[in-house]
Every structure is written in structure tokens, then in C-alpha cells.
Design an enzyme around this catalytic site. Structure first.
Site, PDB file in Angstrom:
ATOM      1  CE  LYS A 113      46.119  36.800  47.038  1.00 32.48           C
ATOM      2  NZ  LYS A 113      45.183  36.027  47.096  1.00 32.48           N
ATOM      3  CE1 TYR A 162      46.441  41.382  48.656  1.00 36.04           C
ATOM      4  CE2 TYR A 162      46.420  38.941  49.727  1.00 36.04           C
ATOM      5  CZ  TYR A 162      45.861  40.484  48.761  1.00 36.04           C
ATOM      6  OH  TYR A 162      45.417  40.015  47.854  1.00 36.04           O
ATOM      7  CB  SER A 180      46.080  40.913  44.187  1.00 42.26           C
ATOM      8  OG  SER A 180      45.778  41.640  44.362  1.00 42.26           O
TER       9      SER A 180
END
Ligand code: WQD
Length: 338
Positions: free
Chosen positions: A153, A149, A124
Site C-alpha cells: 500500500k 501487505y 490504508s
């Protein structure tokens, strides 16, 4: 190729599975259905006219994962499975680190045991943190992620990079998505978040269908042309086709490659609202709210490298994205729960 798609019942995973099948690959889906519906599997088969082998399994169950890999003899893995709600990750960091990191470590271990050395990872743009320069190129340094989050990643990118460095027979492609929206033109699959949507487009479509009363625009005092946040929205069908193009890098045995997947164009929240109204004829009521914690002002990609090396570029524009997002929502007012 025979490809195991983890998280393949989810938003981007299901669209990628359709693209893989349409291009003649075999797609085997592993999904724990924690944030997706098994109906998506039926819809994938309906769209493509092809059978999908689906396993309801959690990557945190290594034994279950191993038996699937022993049975399926895959050539490559496309790894989408993971929790992905930015706001929720701030409230539940342990759940996010455990699920996303342990799940991935199990996956790598099982791949090794079964001689599967090719992986495409769903990363991302959030790994860039607050970008020092826009458009963002792959050479831009990774930043400080503002939420667990995003941290997962970034950590998974590092894990895969180190694994490939230690074992050169691994081929790794890291795909950094910007803001995926839209839906398959059939309206059979699309974005179907649990609960109140965190992301802009599903919130807009739920206002449009009448499930929510108005959109809150988080901040209109950013240093952007109209004061609202600017993002690089990319159609999920463009994203899906990029994964098929990325298989070329796997076939070339290219070691490790990183690509931004964006359109190279940024749109503000107000411009997205306007585009949605233009595409659908539906007025979206909104009001300005305080900024959302962790948000940045502007983020959009340089998509040059993916074009040069993968021969891929985004084809759909913002009107297409709004039209297709709405088409899925109007055909599925309550998502897959209809
Ligand atoms: C977009 C813009 C908000 C909701 C995150 C993750 C990224 C990826 C996509 C998973 C911002 C504004 C939003 C709302 C608003 N996640 N907004 N009102 O935060 O850019 O990216 O989701 O794959 O990794 O970081 O996306 O859609 O939440 O926000 O005003 O109700 O819309 O402030 O400017 P974001 P988003």
C-alpha cells in the site's frame, strides 16, 4: 462520470459501485474473483436496478487490461484490486508484491496508453505503521509497515505520487481507510472473506451465526483503557460515499490529495463485542489469547481534512456497523456461497 472499478466485486469495491450507480455514474467492474464472488455483481444490480458491465480479468494480464480500457473509454479509475490479508502477506510476500505492485504498474501503463489520467487509490491506515501520535492526521509521517501487505500500500502510494509529479496531467487521490466493517442495509452485499477471517468483525459474525465457536481476543495487556486493541471502525457505506465525494477532487484537477477515512473515534475489542451484543442481542463467547504479531495498541483517525476538503464525514455509528454486519451474515450464513 464513467468509472472503472478494479476489485469492484470485493467488499469495499462492491459497496462503492452501488454508491456510484446510485449517484448517476457509470461503473465498469474489473475483478479476477480471486477473493470475491461474481454473485456480488448480481447483487449490485439488484440493489441499484442498474446494469453493471463486468470483466473477469487479472490486472497482471496487461493485454487483457488494455483491451478493456480501449473499449470502455473511462474518465476515472477507482483502484481496489489487491490481496489484503495481513497475516497471509507475511507468509507469501512474493505473491503479495507481485500481485499488488505489478498489477498496479500494468494499470498505470494502460491508463497512460488510453489517456485515462484520474485515479482514486484504496490505501490504508497501515501505511502509518506504529503511529507516533493519535488521532492520526495526513501530516503524520508514514511509518515502517509491519507486513508486506502494508508495504505494498505504501509503495503504491509512492508510485502514484511520483507518476503525478512527472506528469502533472494526472490527478491522484489516496484514501487511507481505517477499519472498514458493516454492510449495505439490504444485507445483499457485505464482507465475505475466504477461509477463517483475519479481521475482527467477520470473525464475530461467524461466531454469532455458529460457524466458529468463540472469539480469541489478541492481547489484553495493551496500554489502552481495557487492555485490548483500539481501532477506528468505519461503516463501509460511509467509505463508499467518501469515494463519490473524492471524485470532486478529480474533477477539480487537484493533482495529488491524501485523506484519512475514519470516524475519529476509537473502540477497543471488548467495546466492539459489547456493541455487537447490544445491537443484535447475541452473546459472543470469547477468551484472551496472546498478542498477534504486528498488531499495534491504538490507531484512530483525525477525519478533519476529509470533512473540510471533501465535505464528507462518517454518519453511521458502531451500533449501526454491528447491526448491518450481522444482517448480512444472518441473510448469507455462508457468505455468497449460499
Ligand atoms: C482489529 C482489532 C486485533 C481479530 C487490518 C489491516 C488494515 C485493514 C483492516 C484491509 C485488533 C483484534 C482481530 C481477532 C482480535 N485491512 N482482533 N481477534 O489489524 O486493525 O487492520 O485490517 O483493508 O489495513 O491492517 O484489523 O480487524 O484484524 O483487528 O482480537 O480474531 O481486533 O488484535 O486489535 P487491523 P483487525
Amino acid at each position: 462520470m464513467r468509472i472503472i472499478v478494479t476489485g469492484g466485486a470485493g467488499f469495499i469495491g462492491s459497496h462503492t459501485a452501488v454508491e456510484l450507480l446510485d449517484k448517476g455514474h457509470e461503473a465498469i467492474i474489473i475483478d479476477n474473483l480471486s477473493n470475491s464472488s461474481e454473485k456480488a455483481i448480481d447483487r449490485i444490480e439488484k440493489i441499484t436496478g442498474k446494469k453493471v458491465r463486468f470483466y473477469k480479468e487479472d490486472l497482471c494480464n496487461k493485454d487483457g487490461l488494455l483491451s478493456i480500457f480501449e473499449r470502455e473509454k473511462a474518465d476515472c479509475v477507482i483502484h481496489f484490486a489487491g490481496l489484503k490479508a495481513v497475516g497471509e502477506s507475511v507468509k507469501l510476500p512474493y505473491k503479495y508484491y507481485y500481485n499488488n505492485i505489478v498489477g498496479t504498474l500494468n494499470l498505470i501503463d494502460v491508463m497512460n496508453k488510453c489517456g485515462v489520467k484520474n485515479i482514486i487509490f484504496s490505501s490504508s491506515a497501515t501505511v502509518y505503521g506504529t503511529p507516533s501520535v493519535v488521532p492520526i492526521t495526513e501530516e503524520c509521517p508514514k511509518g515502517i509497515c509491519t507486513n508486506p501487505y502494508g508495504q505494498t500500500k505504501s509503495m503504491i502510494e509512492q508510485i502514484l505520487t511520483d507518476v503525478q509529479k512527472a506528469d502533472r496531467s494526472f490527478n491522484v487521490v489516496l484514501l487511507r481507510y481505517f477499519n472498514p466493517i458493516g454492510a449495505h442495509p439490504s444485507g445483499l452485499i457485505g464482507e465475505n472473506p475466504n477461509g477463517i477471517p483475519n479481521n475482527l468483525m467477520p470473525f464475530i459474525t461467524q461466531v454469532a451465526i455458529g460457524r466458529l465457536s468463540e472469539l480469541g481476543v489478541f492481547g489484553n495487556d495493551y496500554d489502552t483503557p481495557d487492555g485490548t486493541g483500539v481501532r477506528d471502525y468505519i461503516h463501509v457505506m460511509d467509505l463508499a460515499s467518501a469515494h463519490v465525494h473524492a471524485l470532486k477532487k478529480i474533477a477539480d484537477g487537484s493533482g495529488i490529495s491524501i485523506y484519512n477515512l475514519g470516524t475519529g473515534k476509537g473502540y477497543s475489542v471488548l467495546e466492539v463485542i459489547k456493541s455487537f451484543e447490544q445491537a443484535t442481542g447475541i452473546k459472543i463467547p470469547y477468551s484472551f489469547r496472546p498478542r498477534r504479531e504486528g498488531d499495534i495498541a491504538t490507531c484512530y483517525a483525525s477525519a478533519k481534512k476529509a470533512k473540510e476538503e471533501l465535505g464528507w464525514e462518517a454518519k453511521y455509528d458502531i451500533i449501526d456497523m454491528c447491526r448491518d454486519s450481522w444482517n448480512f451474515q444472518r441473510l448469507n450464513p455462508n457468505g455468497y456461497d449460499d
